[in-house]
Design a protein around this motif. Structure first.
Motif, PDB file in Angstrom:
ATOM      1  N   LEU A  64     -32.262  52.799  11.610  1.00  0.00           N
ATOM      2  CA  LEU A  64     -31.302  52.459  10.552  1.00  0.00           C
ATOM      3  C   LEU A  64     -29.964  52.039  11.149  1.00  0.00           C
ATOM      4  N   ILE A  67     -30.310  48.560  12.856  1.00  0.00           N
ATOM      5  CA  ILE A  67     -30.321  47.467  11.877  1.00  0.00           C
ATOM      6  C   ILE A  67     -28.904  47.227  11.352  1.00  0.00           C
ATOM      7  N   PHE A  68     -28.194  48.324  11.078  1.00  0.00           N
ATOM      8  CA  PHE A  68     -26.814  48.219  10.588  1.00  0.00           C
ATOM      9  C   PHE A  68     -25.908  47.549  11.623  1.00  0.00           C
ATOM     10  N   SER A  71     -26.576  43.731  12.038  1.00  0.00           N
ATOM     11  CA  SER A  71     -25.995  42.932  10.961  1.00  0.00           C
ATOM     12  C   SER A  71     -24.474  42.958  11.005  1.00  0.00           C
ATOM     13  N   SER A  72     -23.913  44.112  11.371  1.00  0.00           N
ATOM     14  CA  SER A  72     -22.452  44.252  11.400  1.00  0.00           C
ATOM     15  C   SER A  72     -21.820  43.395  12.484  1.00  0.00           C
ATOM     16  N   VAL A  97     -30.447  46.956   5.496  1.00  0.00           N
ATOM     17  CA  VAL A  97     -30.484  48.398   5.749  1.00  0.00           C
ATOM     18  C   VAL A  97     -31.248  49.118   4.640  1.00  0.00           C
ATOM     19  N   TRP A 101     -34.668  51.363   4.537  1.00  0.00           N
ATOM     20  CA  TRP A 101     -34.497  52.762   4.116  1.00  0.00           C
ATOM     21  C   TRP A 101     -35.325  53.055   2.868  1.00  0.00           C
ATOM     22  N   GLY A 338     -35.712  43.667   8.247  1.00  0.00           N
ATOM     23  CA  GLY A 338     -35.042  44.026   6.998  1.00  0.00           C
ATOM     24  C   GLY A 338     -34.990  42.899   5.994  1.00  0.00           C
ATOM     25  N   THR A 348     -41.009  44.580   8.826  1.00  0.00           N
ATOM     26  CA  THR A 348     -40.235  45.728   8.357  1.00  0.00           C
ATOM     27  C   THR A 348     -41.146  46.786   7.733  1.00  0.00           C
TER      28      THR A 348
END
Length: 363
Positions: A64, A67-68, A71-72, A97, A101, A338, A348
């Motif tokens: 998680l 992936i965050f 993208s960030s 995300v 999740w 994702g 995913t």
């Protein structure tokens, strides 16, 4: 409360279906994604007797976060380059995300077999619907998409030992592959069957899997660097497009350039036409997951992506064979973790399935 689970089951393939239609239908895909995420989290909070079933293991939390961060990094770089943050880019981070999740929660709460069986049934419904729409004259934006919808159920039923169902689905996938001229569907199934058989003979350990992907990356770089006519023709001139994006990424090699803007993809089409002498489109994407992450997130993005794959390989789940097969194919297909895209959702889905079923037998 099973109705809540059915909402989750139905909304995800619905988003998958609408994502392949023309852009004006994409709003229905995003609405379906929101319904999926909401139903997943409602199940998490309302069904207290199932609360402890959700497997927020260290590996799940790490994926998680990865992936965050992936993208960030894109949003941060986009802001640095353009001086503003696109609301759509923020939405892409959130949905990437939360789709992953939501899958972890839904598979945990309702069970891998219960959830996957019903998702497969809904996918079969949409596959049949796309076939009918095609022959009724309705324009389908992505022909390859609809044959590839069967990737999830076909792979899943072989892995749980339902060979007869697998063979029927495989026949359907090959038939639709012919109808829709979906070469990607053929390739991913050939890779899956090869690695499935190879795993029976030589157990695919995490170090072998991640080494295979690293060798693949080196091979792709060699193709970009040498850029031979033979390789171009063999791979439908993808190396030409890869080279364009690779050259564009050199200015921001560590953190990338952020999300691909329209003028960049149009530049890829112009470069393609200049190098090949012909072109079939006005804009081209990267045609590769690894080139995509290199351009958008730089070397940092590639490292995070490889780390994510390695963490998932450590689960030693049987569902890693589809993950590795799609990751292998992704050197010549645009895939994003994702994303509810042609191979993004299967990747995913099996990534979440492998993490949820870690250490469990016969699921």
């Amino acid at each position: 409360m099973k109705k809540l689970g059915l909402v989750s089951v139905f909304s995800l393939p619905t988003a998958f279906f609408f994502m392949a239609l023309e852009h004006e239908y994409r709003v229905f895909a995003y609405i379906s994604l929101m319904v999926f995420v909401l139903s997943s989290f409602l199940g998490f909070f309302l069904l207290k007797n199932r609360f402890d079933r959700v497997r927020h293991t260290p590996k799940v939390c790490m994926i998680l976060l990865l992936i965050f961060f992936l993208s960030s990094v894109q949003i941060f770089v986009s802001y640095q380059n353009n001086g503003f943050i696109s609301y759509f880019d923020i939405f892409r981070v959130i949905y990437a995300v939360f789709v992953f999740w939501g899958l972890v929660i839904s598979i945990s709460i309702w069970g891998a077999y219960w959830f996957s069986l019903r998702v497969s049934i809904v996918i079969l419904f949409y596959t049949a619907l796309s076939f009918l729409l095609f022959y009724s004259g309705f324009y389908l934006d992505s022909m390859n998409f609809y044959a590839s919808m069967l990737v999830i159920p076909t792979m899943y039923f072989l892995l749980i030992g339902r060979v007869k169902i697998f063979l029927m689905l495989l026949f359907g996938l090959l038939f639709l592959g012919v109808v829709f001229e979906a070469r990607g569907a053929y390739l991913v199934m050939l890779l899956f069957l090869f690695f499935y058989g190879f795993d029976k003979v030589v157990k695919l350990r995490p170090i072998l899997l991640i080494s295979g992907l690293l060798i693949l990356l080196l091979g792709q770089y060699a193709l970009i660097d040498s850029h031979t006519l033979y390789a171009d023709e063999l791979l439908s001139y993808r190396p030409t497009i890869w080279k364009y994006y690779y050259q564009e990424s050199l200015d921001s090699f560590w953190f990338g350039n952020g999300p691909i803007l329209e003028f960049v993809s149009e530049g890829a089409a112009s470069y393609y036409q200049y190098m090949i002498g012909r072109g079939v489109g006005v804009a081209y994407g990267t045609q590769s997951m690894y080139v995509l992450y290199l351009y958008e997130s730089g070397i940092i993005g590639i490292v995070l992506l490889m780390t994510m794959f390695y963490v998932s390989f450590l689960t030693r789940s049987k569902y890693l064979i589809p993950v590795f097969s799609i990751a292998f194919l992704a050197f010549m297909e645009t895939v994003k973790v994702g994303a509810v895209s042609i191979y993004g959702l299967p990747l995913t889905y099996f990534l979440a399935l492998s993490l949820v079923t870690e250490g469990k037998q016969n699921v």
